[in-house]
Design a protein around this motif. Structure first.
Motif, mmCIF file in Angstrom:
data_model
loop_
_atom_site.group_PDB
_atom_site.id
_atom_site.type_symbol
_atom_site.label_atom_id
_atom_site.label_comp_id
_atom_site.label_asym_id
_atom_site.label_seq_id
_atom_site.Cartn_x
_atom_site.Cartn_y
_atom_site.Cartn_z
ATOM 1 N N LEU A 39 -6.048 7.464 -1.875
ATOM 2 C CA LEU A 39 -6.455 6.175 -1.314
ATOM 3 C C LEU A 39 -5.228 5.409 -0.832
ATOM 4 N N TRP A 40 -5.366 4.716 0.297
ATOM 5 C CA TRP A 40 -4.306 3.895 0.876
ATOM 6 C C TRP A 40 -4.494 2.483 0.331
ATOM 7 N N ILE A 41 -3.906 2.232 -0.857
ATOM 8 C CA ILE A 41 -4.155 0.982 -1.567
ATOM 9 C C ILE A 41 -2.891 0.473 -2.249
ATOM 10 N N ASP A 42 -2.962 -0.771 -2.674
ATOM 11 C CA ASP A 42 -1.935 -1.362 -3.520
ATOM 12 C C ASP A 42 -2.330 -1.012 -4.956
ATOM 13 N N HIS B 105 -8.940 6.392 4.595
ATOM 14 C CA HIS B 105 -7.967 6.500 5.670
ATOM 15 C C HIS B 105 -7.480 7.943 5.708
ATOM 16 N N HIS C 12 -8.338 -5.240 0.811
ATOM 17 C CA HIS C 12 -8.227 -3.815 1.144
ATOM 18 C C HIS C 12 -9.292 -3.378 2.155
ATOM 19 N N PRO D 179 -4.917 10.690 5.533
ATOM 20 C CA PRO D 179 -3.544 10.745 5.019
ATOM 21 C C PRO D 179 -2.600 11.256 6.105
ATOM 22 N N ARG E 126 0.823 -1.211 0.000
ATOM 23 C CA ARG E 126 0.000 0.000 0.000
ATOM 24 C C ARG E 126 0.858 1.262 0.000
ATOM 25 N N SER E 127 0.325 2.247 -0.654
ATOM 26 C CA SER E 127 0.873 3.595 -0.608
ATOM 27 C C SER E 127 -0.284 4.533 -0.952
ATOM 28 N N TRP E 128 -0.051 5.820 -0.792
ATOM 29 C CA TRP E 128 -1.089 6.799 -1.101
ATOM 30 C C TRP E 128 -1.151 6.989 -2.612
ATOM 31 N N ASN E 129 -2.334 6.796 -3.180
ATOM 32 C CA ASN E 129 -2.505 6.853 -4.631
ATOM 33 C C ASN E 129 -3.737 7.669 -5.009
#
Length: 175
Positions: free
Chosen positions: A49-52, A160, A137, A162, A13-16
């Motif tokens: 979004l905090w996602i892969d 989530h 997720h 940030p 995950r990272s911020w995207n």
């Protein structure tokens, strides 16, 4: 699929920004989408979004490929996103025949293929994979039909907060 289902895969995950993931998925499918209008409604105010990103892009690719596969050539595909107080919602809609009511939950089962799919290639893992990724997720995916359209797949993901930028980072990004 087996690793995702058993929980042996780690989400990276990272911020995207969803706009970038949608754009990437559409670029991957460029050759398949040449005769199709793809209409996106992605407001500027969408949160990160905090996602892969790699896995969520695969979800979008699978859903858009299905829209292409099960609708008439030239028919549009709509991609729309909204942020609600507790979650983020992304929907992919087509203008095909829709999904039979009794299949709307079963299509997410591994190896399930609906009766209308006999002319289509595949082994019935695409939507099961989508469900597994979205649920990993903490989200939900569902299928429905929309009046005046065909099938609509909607994904809901939790929002989530940030991370706050350190004061020095905030000042350097302004300069």
């Amino acid at each position: 699929m087996a690793r995702l289902s058993s929980g042996q895969i780690t989400l990276h995950r990272s911020w995207n920004a969803i706009e970038e993931i949608v754009g990437s998925a559409l670029n991957r499918l460029d050759k398949h989408l040449q005769d199709r209008p793809v209409r996106t409604l992605l407001p500027d105010s969408l949160p990160l979004l905090w996602i892969d990103a790699v896995l969520m892009e695969q979800v979008l690719v699978n859903l858009i490929e299905n829209a292409v596969k099960y609708t008439s050539p030239g028919s549009p595909i709509d991609i729309e996103a909204t942020a609600l107080p507790e979650h983020f919602r992304l929907s992919i809609s087509d203008y095909g025949p829709g999904i039979a009511k009794h299949q709307q939950t079963r299509i997410f089962e591994k190896s399930y293929r609906g009766a209308t799919e006999t002319q289509q290639n595949g082994v019935g893992l695409g939507l099961a994979l989508c469900k597994t990724i979205v649920e990993a997720h903490g989200g939900l995916i569902q299928a429905d039909n929309r009046a005046g359209k065909g099938a609509e797949f909607s994904i809901e993901l939790p929002l989530h907060a940030p991370p706050l930028l350190a004061e020095s980072e905030a000042l350097s990004s302004v300069a």
